[in-house]
Design an enzyme around this catalytic site. Structure first.
Site, PDB file in Angstrom:
ATOM      1  N   ASP A   1     -42.093  49.164  78.701  1.00 49.02           N
ATOM      2  CA  ASP A   1     -42.572  48.087  79.313  1.00 49.02           C
ATOM      3  C   ASP A   1     -41.480  46.993  78.932  1.00 49.02           C
ATOM      4  OD1 ASP A   1     -44.348  46.188  80.756  1.00 49.02           O
ATOM      5  OD2 ASP A   1     -44.637  45.403  78.512  1.00 49.02           O
TER       6      ASP A   1
ATOM      7  N   ASP B   1     -42.108  42.940  79.904  1.00 45.10           N
ATOM      8  CA  ASP B   1     -42.764  41.810  79.544  1.00 45.10           C
ATOM      9  C   ASP B   1     -43.933  41.758  78.303  1.00 45.10           C
ATOM     10  OD1 ASP B   1     -41.543  39.966  81.200  1.00 45.10           O
ATOM     11  OD2 ASP B   1     -42.595  40.665  82.788  1.00 45.10           O
TER      12      ASP B   1
ATOM     13  N   ASP C   1     -47.227  46.989  75.622  1.00 40.33           N
ATOM     14  CA  ASP C   1     -48.232  46.063  74.826  1.00 40.33           C
ATOM     15  C   ASP C   1     -49.540  45.779  75.597  1.00 40.33           C
ATOM     16  OD1 ASP C   1     -46.880  44.453  77.059  1.00 40.33           O
ATOM     17  OD2 ASP C   1     -47.897  42.896  76.209  1.00 40.33           O
TER      18      ASP C   1
END
Length: 225
Positions: free
Chosen positions: A11, A13, A168
């Site tokens: 991922d 961001d 995240d």
């Protein structure tokens, strides 16, 4: 012997780049442009990781296509061109990627960003050459739909057992589960440990720089099974 991971899908961001403040500021600036009240920071940060369409529908459900188009245009303007907040890479992210690339791993990005936004940050950071491919939410299905991962694996000729997703948010880890792919959660992003752990990642890292060490230990264990 169990399969050894060959493909690492990141991922962007909240995993590689600390862009939470910029995303929240850009969304609230766009909302204000359309005459609405700004939203709490946590309300917006919770949707980071989704595609923009899904994020807007979550934040402001029931709006028509014109509203979506207007808000999308204003958000992209503020995110790409307004100096409202900075988005640095997390400490250790660049060196981690360079170490993994040098070690021979295939690297990819699966992100809720649009293609224009991802291309810009890849160019700005100088990291574009490290990734073998990428998928964005405006060119395939948004997380947690597994389509991003399935397309990446098909393009690179890698199986699900050889693929690892690092993210995240629960959207990242749920996408990995939906694709039959192993996952690692990072605890410094937008979703707290409890939300990540309920998706049963292989490990929860508190520092992205710990990833190469974890992979080295995992590889050793797999070879000796």
């Amino acid at each position: 012997m169990r399969d050894i991971f060959k493909l690492l899908v990141f991922d962007w961001d909240g995993t590689l780049m600390d862009s939470e403040a910029q995303i929240v500021a850009a969304m609230n600036a766009a909302v204000v442009d359309l005459g609405l009240e700004p939203m709490p920071h946590r309300t917006i940060s919770n949707i980071i990781g989704l595609g923009l369409y899904e994020a807007i529908n979550t934040l402001l459900p029931g709006r028509d296509a014109q509203f979506y188009d207007q808000l999308t245009a204003r958000y992209r303007h503020h995110f790409l061109f307004s100096q409202i907040a900075q988005s640095p890479l997390f400490a250790g992210a660049e060196q981690t990627l360079r170490t993994l690339h040098a070690a021979g791993y295939l690297l990819a990005v699966a992100t809720g960003k649009g293609r224009q936004g991802l291309n810009r940050v890849l160019a700005d950071t100088g990291l574009g050459g490290l990734f073998h491919t990428s998928r964005c939410a405006d060119e395939t299905s948004s997380k947690p739909n597994p389509q991003m991962l399935l397309e990446i694996m098909e393009q690179l000729g890698v199986t699900a057992n050889e693929t690892l997703m690092i993210g995240d948010t629960e959207y990242d880890l749920q996408m990995a589960r939906n694709a039959g792919v192993g996952s690692i959660g990072v605890s410094y992003g937008v979703h707290d440990d409890a939300r990540l752990l309920q998706l049963e990642p292989l490990v929860l890292l508190h520092d992205i720089a710990d990833l190469p060490r974890w992979l080295a230990v995992d590889r050793l264990l797999r070879v000796n099974v």
